[in-house]
Write a protein that holds these residues in place. Sequence first.
Motif, PDB file in Angstrom:
ATOM      1  N   SER A 110       0.828  -1.210   0.000  1.00 25.73           N
ATOM      2  CA  SER A 110       0.000   0.000   0.000  1.00 25.73           C
ATOM      3  C   SER A 110       0.856   1.252   0.000  1.00 25.73           C
ATOM      4  CB  SER A 110      -0.921   0.007   1.222  1.00 25.73           C
ATOM      5  OG  SER A 110      -1.801  -1.090   1.207  1.00 25.73           O
ATOM      6  N   ASN A 111       1.885   1.259   0.848  1.00 26.50           N
ATOM      7  CA  ASN A 111       2.756   2.430   0.951  1.00 26.50           C
ATOM      8  C   ASN A 111       3.468   2.718  -0.365  1.00 26.50           C
ATOM      9  OD1 ASN A 111       2.044   2.630   3.642  1.00 26.50           O
ATOM     10  ND2 ASN A 111       3.880   1.597   4.387  1.00 26.50           N
ATOM     11  N   LEU A 112       4.032   1.677  -0.960  1.00 27.26           N
ATOM     12  CA  LEU A 112       4.825   1.869  -2.172  1.00 27.26           C
ATOM     13  C   LEU A 112       3.954   2.163  -3.392  1.00 27.26           C
ATOM     14  CD1 LEU A 112       7.501  -0.867  -1.524  1.00 27.26           C
ATOM     15  CD2 LEU A 112       7.944   1.579  -1.795  1.00 27.26           C
ATOM     16  N   LEU A 113       2.775   1.539  -3.456  1.00 22.80           N
ATOM     17  CA  LEU A 113       1.919   1.741  -4.620  1.00 22.80           C
ATOM     18  C   LEU A 113       1.515   3.207  -4.749  1.00 22.80           C
ATOM     19  CD1 LEU A 113       0.557   0.386  -7.010  1.00 22.80           C
ATOM     20  CD2 LEU A 113      -1.424  -0.070  -5.551  1.00 22.80           C
ATOM     21  N   LYS A 114       1.273   3.849  -3.636  1.00 27.21           N
ATOM     22  CA  LYS A 114       0.904   5.268  -3.662  1.00 27.21           C
ATOM     23  C   LYS A 114       1.983   6.091  -4.356  1.00 27.21           C
ATOM     24  CE  LYS A 114       0.145   9.207  -0.562  1.00 27.21           C
ATOM     25  NZ  LYS A 114      -0.009   9.633   0.861  1.00 27.21           N
ATOM     26  N   TYR A 115       3.241   5.804  -4.052  1.00 29.49           N
ATOM     27  CA  TYR A 115       4.335   6.602  -4.619  1.00 29.49           C
ATOM     28  C   TYR A 115       4.746   6.112  -5.998  1.00 29.49           C
ATOM     29  CZ  TYR A 115       4.250   8.830  -0.158  1.00 29.49           C
ATOM     30  OH  TYR A 115       3.825   9.538   0.926  1.00 29.49           O
ATOM     31  N   ILE A 116       4.463   4.854  -6.307  1.00 34.69           N
ATOM     32  CA  ILE A 116       4.624   4.388  -7.686  1.00 34.69           C
ATOM     33  C   ILE A 116       3.646   5.130  -8.589  1.00 34.69           C
ATOM     34  CG2 ILE A 116       4.268   2.421  -9.230  1.00 34.69           C
ATOM     35  CD1 ILE A 116       5.391   0.613  -7.005  1.00 34.69           C
ATOM     36  N   LEU A 299      15.002   3.358  -3.775  1.00 29.38           N
ATOM     37  CA  LEU A 299      15.977   4.344  -4.255  1.00 29.38           C
ATOM     38  C   LEU A 299      15.588   4.897  -5.623  1.00 29.38           C
ATOM     39  CD1 LEU A 299      19.430   2.836  -3.185  1.00 29.38           C
ATOM     40  CD2 LEU A 299      17.869   4.326  -1.911  1.00 29.38           C
ATOM     41  N   VAL A 300      15.012   4.068  -6.464  1.00 29.52           N
ATOM     42  CA  VAL A 300      14.558   4.526  -7.774  1.00 29.52           C
ATOM     43  C   VAL A 300      13.431   5.546  -7.625  1.00 29.52           C
ATOM     44  CG1 VAL A 300      13.254   3.783  -9.824  1.00 29.52           C
ATOM     45  CG2 VAL A 300      15.322   2.558  -9.139  1.00 29.52           C
ATOM     46  N   LEU A 301      12.512   5.286  -6.701  1.00 32.20           N
ATOM     47  CA  LEU A 301      11.396   6.213  -6.505  1.00 32.20           C
ATOM     48  C   LEU A 301      11.891   7.590  -6.069  1.00 32.20           C
ATOM     49  CD1 LEU A 301       8.694   3.948  -4.799  1.00 32.20           C
ATOM     50  CD2 LEU A 301       8.686   4.871  -7.130  1.00 32.20           C
ATOM     51  N   LYS A 302      12.997   7.639  -5.365  1.00 30.95           N
ATOM     52  CA  LYS A 302      13.578   8.928  -4.948  1.00 30.95           C
ATOM     53  C   LYS A 302      13.826   9.826  -6.152  1.00 30.95           C
ATOM     54  CE  LYS A 302      17.492  10.893  -2.372  1.00 30.95           C
ATOM     55  NZ  LYS A 302      16.672  11.573  -1.336  1.00 30.95           N
ATOM     56  N   PHE A 303      14.163   9.211  -7.281  1.00 30.94           N
ATOM     57  CA  PHE A 303      14.470   9.955  -8.496  1.00 30.94           C
ATOM     58  C   PHE A 303      13.217  10.550  -9.134  1.00 30.94           C
ATOM     59  CE2 PHE A 303      15.175  10.129 -13.124  1.00 30.94           C
ATOM     60  CZ  PHE A 303      16.364  10.845 -13.191  1.00 30.94           C
ATOM     61  N   PHE A 304      12.076   9.888  -8.974  1.00 35.25           N
ATOM     62  CA  PHE A 304      10.870  10.258  -9.715  1.00 35.25           C
ATOM     63  C   PHE A 304       9.874  11.083  -8.914  1.00 35.25           C
ATOM     64  CE2 PHE A 304      12.481   6.624 -12.056  1.00 35.25           C
ATOM     65  CZ  PHE A 304      12.304   7.011 -13.371  1.00 35.25           C
ATOM     66  N   ILE A 305      10.030  11.128  -7.596  1.00 31.55           N
ATOM     67  CA  ILE A 305       9.087  11.872  -6.771  1.00 31.55           C
ATOM     68  C   ILE A 305       9.817  13.022  -6.085  1.00 31.55           C
ATOM     69  CG2 ILE A 305       7.662   9.826  -6.448  1.00 31.55           C
ATOM     70  CD1 ILE A 305       8.783   9.462  -3.688  1.00 31.55           C
ATOM     71  N   SER A 306       9.081  13.964  -5.549  1.00 34.63           N
ATOM     72  CA  SER A 306       9.711  15.128  -4.912  1.00 34.63           C
ATOM     73  C   SER A 306      10.350  14.729  -3.581  1.00 34.63           C
ATOM     74  CB  SER A 306       8.672  16.221  -4.674  1.00 34.63           C
ATOM     75  OG  SER A 306       7.769  15.826  -3.637  1.00 34.63           O
ATOM     76  N   SER A 307      11.217  15.599  -3.072  1.00 38.35           N
ATOM     77  CA  SER A 307      11.875  15.334  -1.788  1.00 38.35           C
ATOM     78  C   SER A 307      10.852  15.229  -0.664  1.00 38.35           C
ATOM     79  CB  SER A 307      12.886  16.440  -1.475  1.00 38.35           C
ATOM     80  OG  SER A 307      13.940  16.431  -2.409  1.00 38.35           O
ATOM     81  N   LEU A 308       9.842  16.074  -0.712  1.00 38.84           N
ATOM     82  CA  LEU A 308       8.787  16.040   0.312  1.00 38.84           C
ATOM     83  C   LEU A 308       8.046  14.712   0.271  1.00 38.84           C
ATOM     84  CD1 LEU A 308       7.379  17.765   2.493  1.00 38.84           C
ATOM     85  CD2 LEU A 308       5.769  18.501   0.730  1.00 38.84           C
ATOM     86  N   GLU A 309       7.731  14.245  -0.919  1.00 36.39           N
ATOM     87  CA  GLU A 309       7.036  12.959  -1.072  1.00 36.39           C
ATOM     88  C   GLU A 309       7.927  11.799  -0.633  1.00 36.39           C
ATOM     89  OE1 GLU A 309       4.293  14.410  -4.877  1.00 36.39           O
ATOM     90  OE2 GLU A 309       6.300  13.546  -5.177  1.00 36.39           O
ATOM     91  N   ASP A 311      10.328  11.904   1.615  1.00 34.90           N
ATOM     92  CA  ASP A 311      10.406  11.929   3.081  1.00 34.90           C
ATOM     93  C   ASP A 311       9.163  11.292   3.697  1.00 34.90           C
ATOM     94  OD1 ASP A 311      12.850  13.193   2.947  1.00 34.90           O
ATOM     95  OD2 ASP A 311      12.051  15.205   3.314  1.00 34.90           O
ATOM     96  N   ALA A 312       8.008  11.543   3.092  1.00 35.24           N
ATOM     97  CA  ALA A 312       6.765  10.940   3.586  1.00 35.24           C
ATOM     98  C   ALA A 312       6.797   9.427   3.401  1.00 35.24           C
ATOM     99  CB  ALA A 312       5.566  11.543   2.852  1.00 35.24           C
ATOM    100  N   LEU A 313       7.342   8.981   2.290  1.00 36.91           N
ATOM    101  CA  LEU A 313       7.479   7.542   2.046  1.00 36.91           C
ATOM    102  C   LEU A 313       8.390   6.905   3.089  1.00 36.91           C
ATOM    103  CD1 LEU A 313       7.291   4.898   0.436  1.00 36.91           C
ATOM    104  CD2 LEU A 313       9.060   5.790  -1.092  1.00 36.91           C
ATOM    105  N   ILE A 314       9.515   7.539   3.390  1.00 35.06           N
ATOM    106  CA  ILE A 314      10.454   6.995   4.365  1.00 35.06           C
ATOM    107  C   ILE A 314       9.802   6.893   5.748  1.00 35.06           C
ATOM    108  CG2 ILE A 314      12.614   7.463   5.593  1.00 35.06           C
ATOM    109  CD1 ILE A 314      12.918   6.372   2.736  1.00 35.06           C
TER     110      ILE A 314
END
Length: 373
Positions: A110-116, A299-309, A311-314
Motif C-alpha cells: 500500500s505504501n509503495l503503490l501510492k508513490y509508484i 531508491l529509484v522512486l527517490k528519483f521520480f518523486i519530490s523530496s517532500l514525497e 520523506d513521507a514515504l520513508i
Amino acid sequence: MLARYCRTISGQFFLGGFYMNNNREEKTFKSFEEQIEGLKRKNLKFKDEGFALNTLKRINYYSFINAYKEDFLDSNYRKANPNDPDEMYKDNVFFENIFWLYYFNSEMRSNLLKYIFIAESNIKTKLAYYFCEKYRTDNNAYKNVNSFEYTSSSGLRRDINRLVEKLNRTISKQSDIQGSRINHYTTNYNTVPLWVLMPQLDFGTTAYFFKCSQKDIQSKIAKNMKFEFIEENSKFNDKYIFTGEALSNIIFFINSFRNICAHNERLYDHRFTTNNINNFIVHEHYRLNFNYGLFDLILVLKFFISSLEYDALITLLAGSLGFLYTNVEKNDFIKILNKMKFPRNWKEILEIEEEFQHMKEFYNGLMSIKRRN
C-alpha cells in the motif's frame, strides 16, 4: 497465482517442470478448524486460536500461509514416514509471526503503490508533453507507426505495431463510455490528443510507448528528469549520464513492482528478472550495486518523486519496518531484509535511523500494554 503443486491424471505432482512421485500429503478440502489442526501437526504454535480462526475465515489459506511460510520453515526437516507432514516449522514459530509478515507485506504494498502512482504520473506527463511537442500540429501522430522508432530492429517494429493497435483499441473501447474523457473528445472534437489518452493507459503500455518513442524524445525526457532530480538533490552527481535507454529499463523495472502491488502478490522478496540495469544515479552515489529488489525500488522512486514525497514515504517505511521488527525474531527480520535486498547500512542510506528507533519503541510499548491486559 497458480498452485505450486498440480496433480496429474497419473497421480504424480508437477513441480516447476519436473514430475514428483506421489509421496506428499493428499490435498483435500479442510474446514478452518482442520486447517489449524494441520498447522499444529507441522509444529506451528498459536497464541490465540480464536484470532487464527477468524484470520483464516477472512484470508485465503493459499494466499496467506503458503505464500508467507517459507521464512519460518525448518530447512533441516526431512520427512521420514509417508504419514509425516511434508514440512515442519522451526521451534517457537507462531501463527501470529506469519500473519505479521503477511500484514507487513500488505502495508509495504500500500505504501509503495501510492508513490509508484506518483512516479507513473510524472513519467506519463513528460512522455505526453515531449511527444506532442514534436508533433504539435498532428494530434493523431501516435496512430502512425512512423512517429515512433520504426526503422530500428524487427522486434521493435513488432512492438510498435502492437502498441498502435492497443492505443486504437483503448480509444474505441472508451469512446462508448458516456461521460469519459475520450468519449467527450471523440464526440466534440473527433480526435483524442495524447495528453487526454495517456492517463487512460496502463503503466505497462506506457512503458512500451516510451521504449518505442524516437530517441530524441527519450533523451529529452531523461535529461529533464535528471535536471529536476539534481535541482532538488544537489549532492548527487550532475555529470551522471542518464540515457533514454536507461530510463526505459527503469520504467519496466518500476512496472514489475507496480503489478505485484496492484495484484496483491508477495512483494518483499520480488526481484525483477530482466538484468539490464547496470547502474543508477542514486546507487552510484551510495556505491551500491543494482540488485533488482525492493530496496532498489525505494531508491529509484527517490528519483521520480519530490523530496517532500520521498520523506513521507520513508516515514511510512519506518513504521512498517518497526512493526515487523517487534513481531518476528531478529534473525527472521534480518533474513527478510536480505530478501528485500537491503544493504547493511540501509538505515544510513535511507536516513531512517531515528524514525525506525522511534517506531520500534512505539510498537514495543503497545506489545507491553497488550501483554499486561
